[in-house]
Design a protein around this motif. Sequence first.
Motif, short mmCIF file in Angstrom:
data_model
loop_
_atom_site.label_atom_id
_atom_site.label_comp_id
_atom_site.label_asym_id
_atom_site.label_seq_id
_atom_site.Cartn_x
_atom_site.Cartn_y
_atom_site.Cartn_z
N HIS A 51 0.83 -1.20 0.00
CA HIS A 51 0.00 0.00 0.00
C HIS A 51 0.87 1.26 0.00
CE1 HIS A 51 -3.53 2.46 0.91
NE2 HIS A 51 -2.81 3.06 1.84
N HIS A 170 -0.23 2.19 10.76
CA HIS A 170 -1.04 3.25 10.14
C HIS A 170 -2.11 3.64 11.14
CE1 HIS A 170 -3.77 5.28 7.33
NE2 HIS A 170 -2.74 5.37 6.51
N ALA A 171 -2.49 4.90 11.14
CA ALA A 171 -3.49 5.38 12.10
C ALA A 171 -4.80 4.62 11.97
CB ALA A 171 -3.72 6.88 11.90
N ASP A 172 -5.12 4.16 10.78
CA ASP A 172 -6.40 3.47 10.57
C ASP A 172 -6.39 2.02 11.04
OD1 ASP A 172 -7.39 5.76 9.39
OD2 ASP A 172 -6.94 5.11 7.34
N THR A 173 -5.21 1.42 11.11
CA THR A 173 -5.13 -0.02 11.41
C THR A 173 -4.30 -0.36 12.64
OG1 THR A 173 -3.19 -0.26 9.97
CG2 THR A 173 -5.36 -0.61 8.96
N THR A 176 0.62 -3.71 12.16
CA THR A 176 0.25 -4.84 11.32
C THR A 176 1.48 -5.62 10.89
OG1 THR A 176 0.26 -3.41 9.35
CG2 THR A 176 -1.88 -3.79 10.42
N ILE A 208 0.41 -0.53 5.52
CA ILE A 208 -0.67 -1.37 6.01
C ILE A 208 -0.47 -2.79 5.48
CG2 ILE A 208 -3.16 -1.81 5.99
CD1 ILE A 208 -3.59 1.18 5.61
N TYR A 233 3.05 10.95 12.09
CA TYR A 233 3.01 9.66 12.78
C TYR A 233 3.41 9.82 14.24
CZ TYR A 233 2.78 8.00 7.98
OH TYR A 233 2.42 7.80 6.67
N GLN A 236 0.32 11.09 15.93
CA GLN A 236 -0.69 10.04 16.05
C GLN A 236 -0.33 9.02 17.12
OE1 GLN A 236 -0.67 8.77 11.99
NE2 GLN A 236 -1.95 10.46 11.27
N ARG A 240 -2.18 8.23 21.01
CA ARG A 240 -2.56 6.89 21.48
C ARG A 240 -1.74 6.45 22.69
NH1 ARG A 240 -3.63 7.73 16.41
NH2 ARG A 240 -5.26 6.59 15.28
#
Length: 251
Positions: A51, A170-173, A176, A208, A233, A236, A240
Motif C-alpha cells: 500500500h 497506520h493510524a487506521d489499522t 500490522t 498497512i 506519525y 498520532q 494513542r
Amino acid sequence: MNARQLQIVELVNQRGTISVAELSQLAGVSEVTVRQDLNVLEKGSYLKRIHGAAIATAGDDVGVRMKTRFPLKQRLAAYAASLVSNGESVFIEGGSANALLARSLAQNGDITIVTVSHYIAGLLKEAACEVIVLGGLYQKSSESVVGPLTRSGIGQVHFQKAFIGIDGWHADTGFTGRNMLRCDVVNAVLAKGVETWALTDSSKFGQIHPYAIASGGSHLQRVITDDGIGEEYQTQLAQRNITLRLINEAD
C-alpha cells in the motif's frame, strides 16, 4: 527494463522500503508513472508492491534484510540493549534489528535470551548468555517457529522484557504484519503483559499489512525507531499514548 525502472529497483534495494511519492520525486515523474513502473517490476520479481510503497524482494530472509540500512539498525539495537538489565530474561522475536540486538547482548552472561528465531539462536552459538529456543512449526523463509506449540512455550516461559518486529503501522489499522502466524506469536507475547518494545526503522510507518498486531485487548505501547519518522506519525502515536524513542537516522 529502462533507465528509470533500473533507478527505481536500485532505490528500493538501498532503502528496503520506499514510498510511491518519494520515488516520484526522485525519478522526476508522476506517481501514476511510478505505479505503472512498479507493476512491471513486480511482474518481473524485481520488487514487491504494498500500500503506497514498494519493498525489496528479500522477503523474510533475515540475513538479506540485515544488510538494508545496517548502520541504523545497529544503533537501534544498541539503544534497545541499553534497556536490558543484568539478571533479566528477555524475549527477542525475530527480524534483522532484533537479530542485531541479540548479538549486542550475547556476551552478557547475566541475562537469558528467549527466542523463536533459529537464525538468532545460530548467532548465539558462542554467546556467554543463556539461550532458550522455543519449539513449533518451522518457517523456512524466516527461520522462526510459529503455531500452537510456540504459543504454549511462550505461556510457560517467564521474561521481563520483550522486543518484537513489525511490518507496518497506520493510524487506521494500528500495528500490522505480513505473516499471520508470526503476528499470532507476537500477540501471544503481548498477552503476557510484560514490557514490550517494537524495534523497527521508520520506513514501516504509513504501511498497512493484512494481519493485526496488538488485537484482542492486548496493547503495544512502546516503539524504538529512527528520527526519519514523519511528524504526523509521531503525533498520532502520542495521541494513542504510545511511548516513542527516536534514534538518529544518520551518524
